[in-house]
Design an enzyme around this catalytic site. Sequence first.
Site, PDB file in Angstrom:
ATOM      1  N   CYS A  96     -25.427   2.485   5.407  1.00  0.00           N
ATOM      2  CA  CYS A  96     -25.610   1.327   4.530  1.00  0.00           C
ATOM      3  C   CYS A  96     -27.073   1.317   4.099  1.00  0.00           C
ATOM      4  O   CYS A  96     -27.663   2.372   3.887  1.00  0.00           O
ATOM      5  CB  CYS A  96     -25.196   0.041   5.243  1.00  0.00           C
ATOM      6  SG  CYS A  96     -26.097  -0.247   6.777  1.00  0.00           S
ATOM      7  N   GLN A  97     -27.668   0.152   3.978  1.00  0.00           N
ATOM      8  CA  GLN A  97     -29.060   0.087   3.559  1.00  0.00           C
ATOM      9  C   GLN A  97     -29.993   0.274   4.765  1.00  0.00           C
ATOM     10  O   GLN A  97     -30.931   1.024   4.709  1.00  0.00           O
ATOM     11  CB  GLN A  97     -29.330  -1.255   2.871  1.00  0.00           C
ATOM     12  CG  GLN A  97     -30.680  -1.344   2.158  1.00  0.00           C
ATOM     13  CD  GLN A  97     -30.779  -0.475   0.905  1.00  0.00           C
ATOM     14  OE1 GLN A  97     -29.779  -0.073   0.335  1.00  0.00           O
ATOM     15  NE2 GLN A  97     -31.997  -0.167   0.490  1.00  0.00           N
TER      16      GLN A  97
END
Length: 120
Positions: A83-84
Amino acid sequence: YLGNDNKPEISYADLKALLGKSQNLLLIDVRTKEEVDKGRIPGSIHIPVNTVEEALAMEPEEFKSKYGVTKPPLDTPELVFHCQMGKRGATATSKALEAGYLNACNYAGGYKEWFEKEGK
């Protein structure tokens, strides 16, 4: 790949090496569409975290037509989520492990680390 606290995690260096050589790697970006539109890791496919469970439960034909890649078998050697910053990737990895994917792991550094190292 087990990270420090026995969580299934993969480092930037390991991921970079896999991207360079592995034919089997499936890298799944679980961020939002808005985040992905700003930049992504080359070769990744986008399956938002809230749809991962559903995606992994799909029939192979449906998975292929929706995501454009072959659905990985449960014993696929290299299934990496990111993800981030690591949290949603860990959630997605847990879902995949629960679904029976033996080698699912999370690129804990996420796109943030990737971009810091690659985006210069």
